[in-house]
Scaffold this active site. Structure first.
Site, PDB file in Angstrom:
ATOM      1  N   ARG A 149       0.856  -1.181   0.000  1.00  0.00           N
ATOM      2  CA  ARG A 149       0.000   0.000   0.000  1.00  0.00           C
ATOM      3  C   ARG A 149       0.887   1.224   0.000  1.00  0.00           C
ATOM      4  NH1 ARG A 149      -3.737   2.294   4.946  1.00  0.00           N
ATOM      5  NH2 ARG A 149      -1.826   3.474   5.325  1.00  0.00           N
ATOM      6  N   TYR A 165      -2.688  11.580   6.269  1.00  0.00           N
ATOM      7  CA  TYR A 165      -2.932  10.252   6.804  1.00  0.00           C
ATOM      8  C   TYR A 165      -1.934   9.233   6.263  1.00  0.00           C
ATOM      9  CZ  TYR A 165      -4.625   5.572   6.674  1.00  0.00           C
ATOM     10  OH  TYR A 165      -4.680   4.218   6.753  1.00  0.00           O
ATOM     11  N   ASP A 205      -5.198   3.806   0.080  1.00  0.00           N
ATOM     12  CA  ASP A 205      -6.294   4.043   1.030  1.00  0.00           C
ATOM     13  C   ASP A 205      -6.676   5.528   0.982  1.00  0.00           C
ATOM     14  OD1 ASP A 205      -8.027   4.095   3.172  1.00  0.00           O
ATOM     15  OD2 ASP A 205      -6.635   3.177   4.608  1.00  0.00           O
ATOM     16  N   HIS A 228      -9.107   6.717   2.799  1.00  0.00           N
ATOM     17  CA  HIS A 228      -9.516   6.986   4.178  1.00  0.00           C
ATOM     18  C   HIS A 228     -10.785   7.827   4.312  1.00  0.00           C
ATOM     19  CE1 HIS A 228      -8.255   6.657   8.435  1.00  0.00           C
ATOM     20  NE2 HIS A 228      -7.650   5.604   7.918  1.00  0.00           N
ATOM     21  N   GLU A 264      -9.057   1.772  -1.409  1.00  0.00           N
ATOM     22  CA  GLU A 264      -9.748   1.501  -0.141  1.00  0.00           C
ATOM     23  C   GLU A 264     -10.472   2.724   0.401  1.00  0.00           C
ATOM     24  OE1 GLU A 264      -6.945  -0.068   2.669  1.00  0.00           O
ATOM     25  OE2 GLU A 264      -8.039   0.714   4.379  1.00  0.00           O
ATOM     26  N   GLU A 306     -13.254  -1.316   7.128  1.00  0.00           N
ATOM     27  CA  GLU A 306     -12.508  -1.520   8.377  1.00  0.00           C
ATOM     28  C   GLU A 306     -13.301  -1.038   9.583  1.00  0.00           C
ATOM     29  OE1 GLU A 306      -8.961   0.642   7.133  1.00  0.00           O
ATOM     30  OE2 GLU A 306      -9.396   2.191   8.605  1.00  0.00           O
ATOM     31  N   ARG A 360     -13.561  -5.296   4.164  1.00  0.00           N
ATOM     32  CA  ARG A 360     -12.404  -5.160   5.070  1.00  0.00           C
ATOM     33  C   ARG A 360     -12.723  -5.417   6.530  1.00  0.00           C
ATOM     34  NH1 ARG A 360      -7.874  -3.771   4.652  1.00  0.00           N
ATOM     35  NH2 ARG A 360      -7.762  -1.918   5.961  1.00  0.00           N
ATOM     36  N   GLU A 394      -4.238  -7.339   5.364  1.00  0.00           N
ATOM     37  CA  GLU A 394      -3.353  -6.217   5.683  1.00  0.00           C
ATOM     38  C   GLU A 394      -2.422  -6.638   6.815  1.00  0.00           C
ATOM     39  OE1 GLU A 394      -5.375  -2.746   7.227  1.00  0.00           O
ATOM     40  OE2 GLU A 394      -3.704  -1.432   6.738  1.00  0.00           O
ATOM     41  N   TRP A 436     -11.615  11.762   9.108  1.00  0.00           N
ATOM     42  CA  TRP A 436     -10.194  11.376   9.222  1.00  0.00           C
ATOM     43  C   TRP A 436     -10.000   9.984   8.688  1.00  0.00           C
ATOM     44  CZ3 TRP A 436      -6.530   8.050  11.170  1.00  0.00           C
ATOM     45  CH2 TRP A 436      -5.196   8.499  10.983  1.00  0.00           C
TER      46      TRP A 436
END
Ligand code: EZ4
Ligand code: CO
Length: 402
Positions: free
Chosen positions: A147, A159, A210, A212, A236, A262, A283, A339, A402
């Protein structure tokens, strides 16, 4: 086999972890991860005050019944705190059952579907050059999937980027740090990163990214489109998934593979995403989605729609979660990728484990149970320290994701 005791262990070997240890009258014990980043003590109380007293005297073999008892029986279903607590109990009970059978947990799930578990690591840099060098380090370590995250010109913090490379820890402030975010700057910069990476490393290494949860669905669609030629393994969290329908807009505009989840804690967080084939990878994790019992249910459902599992595996998911996840991964027919953000030496010493990394893959090991233990004496030397993920505001001060 009766449950005689259950303890909640909090430790902070570099970061906070919550672990539930269940003991039985057979002398067998099992552990489950109960860590919820930044809300650790809420789960501690949920377990200590509301769950542990109800476990004593129950038959440790009745994993499904105990799961239903904790899920239906509390009346207030779902939610990250509840489902993390349920997961901890469930994982510890699977650990005990597999130890009672003297088998590695994956044998109880149906045996191995593959020889080893493909993982991806995190390459981060302040700029494209640094990120590109970091990707090279991961390639040298044998990783087949990486990643890549990079700092964005004009934004002071991004991030996934920090000065600590191998063990970076996003949760730090005793109150959340405040970062500034600007999606247009990000959208202009990211394609340049992947252009550089593909020119330098070619197309054989799998690359992931990602977002995020920052872009809107329309911005997410445009990002997916602008990355198509770089053939990502996945993109992601390209937009928040509270509104599952939002992914339809993204999906209609890009063939870049999508992964999300996630923060999911239940099958209800992803049933439309899966059924409508709006994503390629889910995820969800053992620790935040109700343990092996519930994550297996999500993954089985996903298999009907050719959606694969790609569980979250950042440092806030303890080695106990990683161990359990690897048993599920090596069995699961529709496994995609796992991951794997490495824990520090300090953390690994508190949680001795049977899993091991080799040549870009993890193997859960063949110890009975999930193969992860906790050194309670050592754990007691690291008391809880408040630590939070940062937050984001737009340049005008608006609170963002975030
Ligand atoms: O922000 O683990 O893919 N990994 C991530 C992580 C998450 C944290 C949340 O606790 O996005 O860094
Ligand atoms: Co993520």
């Amino acid at each position: 086999m009766k449950i005689t005791n259950a303890k909640v262990i909090v430790t902070c070997p570099g970061r906070n972890f919550v672990t539930l240890k269940i003991e039985t009258d057979d002398g067998l014990t099992g552990i489950g991860d109960a860590t919820l980043n930044g809300r650790e003590l809420a789960v501690v109380s949920y377990l200590r005050d509301h769950v542990v007293p109800c476990l004593i005297g129950r038959d440790a073999h009745r994993i499904e019944d105990i799961w239903q008892y904790l899920y239906r029986g509390c009346y207030w279903r779902r939610g990250p705190v509840t489902m993390t607590a349920v997961a901890a109990v469930d994982t510890a009970l699977w650990d005990i059952k597999a130890k009672a059978a003297s088998m590695p947990l994956y044998q109880l799930l149906g045996g191995r579907s593959r020889d080893r578990v493909l993982v991806y690591g995190h390459a981060n840099g302040r700029d494209i050059e640094e990120t590109s060098d970091e990707v090279g380090r991961y390639v040298e370590m044998g990783y087949k999937a990486i990643r890549a995250q990079t700092g964005i010109p004009g934004l002071s913090a991004t991030y996934g980027v920090s000065s600590d490379k191998m063990y970076y820890e996003p949760a730090n402030g005793t109150v959340p740090e405040e970062n500034v975010w600007d999606t247009p700057k990000y959208l202009r910069h990211v394609p340049q990163l992947f252009d550089t990476l593909r020119k330098r490393y070619g197309f054989d290494v799998h690359l992931l990214h990602d977002a995020h949860h920052r872009p809107t669905p329309q911005e997410a669609a445009s990002l997916g489109k602008s990355l198509e030629e770089y053939r990502l393994f996945w993109l992601e969290d390209v937009t928040p998934a509270e509104n599952q329908e939002a992914f339809r807009l993204v999906r209609q505009h890009t063939t870049t593979p999508l992964a999300v989840g996630e923060v999911f804690n239940s099958i209800w967080d992803c049933n439309q995403l899966i059924q409508n084939q709006l994503i390629d990878y889910v995820r969800a994790t053992v620790v935040h989605a109700g343990g092996i019992t519930h994550l297996r249910r999500i993954a089985d459902y996903a298999s009907l729609y050719q959606v694969r599992l790609g569980s979250h595996g950042a440092t806030d998911l303890s080695p106990v979660c990683m161990g359990a996840a690897l048993h599920l991964d090596i069995w699961l027919p529709n496994f995609g990728i796992q991951e794997y953000m490495r824990h520090t030496e300090e953390t690994d010493t508190v949680f001795p484990h049977a899993y091991s990394f080799s040549d870009g893959y993890l193997h859960p090991g063949d110890a009975p149970g999930h193969g992860v233990e906790i050194d309670e004496t050592l754990a007691a030397k690291y008391p809880y320290k408040p630590a939070y993920l940062p937050i984001n505001r737009l340049e005008d001060g608006t609170m963002w994701n975030w």
